[in-house]
Write a protein that holds these residues in place. Structure first.
Motif, PDB file in Angstrom:
ATOM      1  N   LEU A 126      -3.132   2.201  12.085  1.00 36.74           N
ATOM      2  CA  LEU A 126      -1.705   2.274  11.763  1.00 36.74           C
ATOM      3  C   LEU A 126      -1.053   3.493  12.408  1.00 36.74           C
ATOM      4  N   VAL A 127      -1.685   4.652  12.291  1.00 41.59           N
ATOM      5  CA  VAL A 127      -1.124   5.889  12.835  1.00 41.59           C
ATOM      6  C   VAL A 127      -0.999   5.806  14.354  1.00 41.59           C
ATOM      7  N   ILE A 128      -2.021   5.279  15.020  1.00 40.35           N
ATOM      8  CA  ILE A 128      -1.973   5.163  16.486  1.00 40.35           C
ATOM      9  C   ILE A 128      -0.850   4.233  16.925  1.00 40.35           C
ATOM     10  N   GLN A 129      -0.683   3.123  16.215  1.00 39.68           N
ATOM     11  CA  GLN A 129       0.414   2.208  16.553  1.00 39.68           C
ATOM     12  C   GLN A 129       1.772   2.882  16.342  1.00 39.68           C
ATOM     13  N   ALA A 130       1.865   3.713  15.321  1.00 36.74           N
ATOM     14  CA  ALA A 130       3.109   4.450  15.078  1.00 36.74           C
ATOM     15  C   ALA A 130       3.383   5.443  16.202  1.00 36.74           C
ATOM     16  N   ILE A 131       2.331   6.040  16.751  1.00 39.38           N
ATOM     17  CA  ILE A 131       2.491   6.957  17.891  1.00 39.38           C
ATOM     18  C   ILE A 131       3.005   6.189  19.111  1.00 39.38           C
ATOM     19  N   TYR A 132       2.425   5.004  19.360  1.00 38.36           N
ATOM     20  CA  TYR A 132       2.914   4.168  20.467  1.00 38.36           C
ATOM     21  C   TYR A 132       4.394   3.848  20.281  1.00 38.36           C
ATOM     22  N   LEU A 133       4.746   3.509  19.047  1.00 35.35           N
ATOM     23  CA  LEU A 133       6.141   3.170  18.744  1.00 35.35           C
ATOM     24  C   LEU A 133       7.052   4.370  18.967  1.00 35.35           C
TER      25      LEU A 133
END
Length: 453
Positions: free
Chosen positions: A90-97
């Protein structure tokens, strides 16, 4: 966080979460505070230029940053439900976003900011400073948004003291760089308000670097293995983040942008009025860090308890947070009333600007009660993941009631610039009432659901 059983235990845990969040928010705000005050001591044009630039930047940064705040309630609920393995993806996807959002902001800003500034009736020097400030600030957007994600992760675990230490380490850097680039010391060029943009950008990158290092090395975070695996982009996770985050972001945007809109509308007044308004708004915004910090703390506490389906405990945390906010509001109102001249003198030495700033500061007293209710209540609603209704309520309160009434009073009465302040107060008061009713409704629904289960 830990489960507590008594009000005393909850108050203790809440304060342990809140105080670091408060210091963190205050430290982050102090970057803007020093940008404004130090630019004001360079010249009135620099103060006005930074005021205009900040008024354009803050709604964008807080709105997009608000979308990324969805990480906090999601991680808090995952932690409360003991689903640790789902946190890192979840955190990594938020960084991508966050990276994608920063690219979009920079591209859109490149084309729109010059047009917006050109349409405003600004003095040429004020326009030049505002454009330069925003241009320099753009280089720090990616680091600021990615840090917002990492900070949301850190805070959601209840490790708010870590965020505090990161921010405190970066604050002296910002002050020193402001001194160098605004006033042209140590051989650097004297850039005035534009130099404040450079200082903020460098500071944002420092904050991000420190956060990554701590998350990678400190055991309480490294066990989540956030940076161990490079995940593919997951549109499904982006959808989850945006479904919760977009209403949060827009609700924050509607609240912050109304202040920015008023500052931009005040560009029709003289430079002294713009500068005085910005000084008063800047100080009121600093005081706003208290209810905002309480709101973020409530989101963490309520989210944790809701994840564990302990709705009675979640309600108690909401009451604690709102009660503390009202206590702080009373103290701040007294401070403004007694020391308005001393506060205004922090921003300017110009006698005319000083007098106008004092006048606006008295209206800032009326902000305190509304902010003390509306902002913490929003934090509680985010903990419940109830954000869509709050979005509509803030839109109506601030943009249907607050701004139009302010414009009418400023344009068609003798109140002038003061009319905008009265409109702001009206919008904030309506927002406080609307959101409070919604929170009570949500809490009752949750209790009924639990009894039915």
């Amino acid at each position: 966080m830990e489960h507590t059983t008594t009000i005393r235990q909850k108050l203790k845990q809440f304060l342990m979460l809140f105080l670091p969040v408060f210091v963190t928010q205050l430290s982050l705000f102090m970057m803007s505070f020093f940008d404004t005050t130090m630019s004001g001591h360079a010249s009135s044009s620099d103060l006005a230029g930074v005021a205009i630039g900040t008024s354009i930047w803050i709604p964008v940064s807080t709105g997009i940053g608000g979308i990324l705040l969805s990480v906090t309630p999601i991680v808090a609920q995952l932690t409360g439900a003991k689903k640790k393995e789902e946190v890192a993806p979840l955190v990594i996807q938020a960084i991508y976003l966050a990276i994608a959002a920063s690219v979009i902001i920079i591209i859109v800003g490149f084309f729109t900011v010059p047009l917006v500034l050109q349409e405003m009736k600004l003095e040429p020097e004020v326009r030049r400073i505002a454009k330069g400030f925003l241009t320099m600030l753009a280089f720090g957007i990616p680091s600021m948004l990615v840090y917002n994600v990492l900070r949301s992760f850190i805070d959601a675990l209840g490790q708010t003291r870590v965020s505090m230490l990161i921010t405190l380490l970066s604050l002296p850097i910002n002050i020193a760089l402001n001194y160098v680039f605004i006033f042209g010391t140590f051989g650097a060029p004297r850039l005035g308000g534009v130099g404040a943009g450079i200082a903020s950008t460098v500071t944002y990158w420092c904050i991000l670097t420190i956060a990554i290092f701590i998350i990678h090395t400190k055991r309480s975070f490294s066990t989540y293995e956030i940076f161990k695996k490079l995940y593919r982009i997951s549109l499904a996770t982006w959808k989850e983040l945006l479904k919760l985050g977009v209403p949060i972001g827009f609700a924050i945007f509607f609240e912050t942008s109304i202040f920015a809109a008023v500052t931009l509308l005040m560009s029709t007044f003289d430079t002294a009025t713009i500068a005085a308004h910005q000084a008063a708004i800047n100080f009121a915004s600093m005081l706003y860090m208290t209810p905002l910090s309480l709101s973020m703390t409530i989101t963490i506490a309520v989210g944790f308890e809701v994840g564990a389906t302990r709705y009675r405990d979640a309600r108690q945390y909401s009451i604690i947070g709102i009660g503390l906010a009202l206590c702080f509001a009373a103290v701040y109102s007294i401070i403004i009333f007694l020391f308005s001249e001393q506060v205004a003198s922090l921003y300017t030495k110009d006698a005319h600007v000083l007098q106008l700033a004092q006048h606006f500061l008295f209206f800032a007293i009326l902000f305190q009660v509304s902010d003390a209710i509306a902002t913490p209540v929003q934090g509680a609603l985010r903990g419940y993941k109830d954000v869509n209704t709050a979005l509509i309520m803030t839109l109506v309160a601030y943009w249907v009631i607050g701004l139009p009434s302010g414009y009418i009073l400023a344009t068609y009465t003798s109140l002038g610039a003061t009319g905008y302040w009265i409109g702001l107060i009206s919008g904030l008061a309506c927002g406080a009432v609307f959101l409070s009713v919604r929170l009570v409704h949500v809490q009752r629904i949750k209790q009924k659901e639990k009894k039915a289960a």
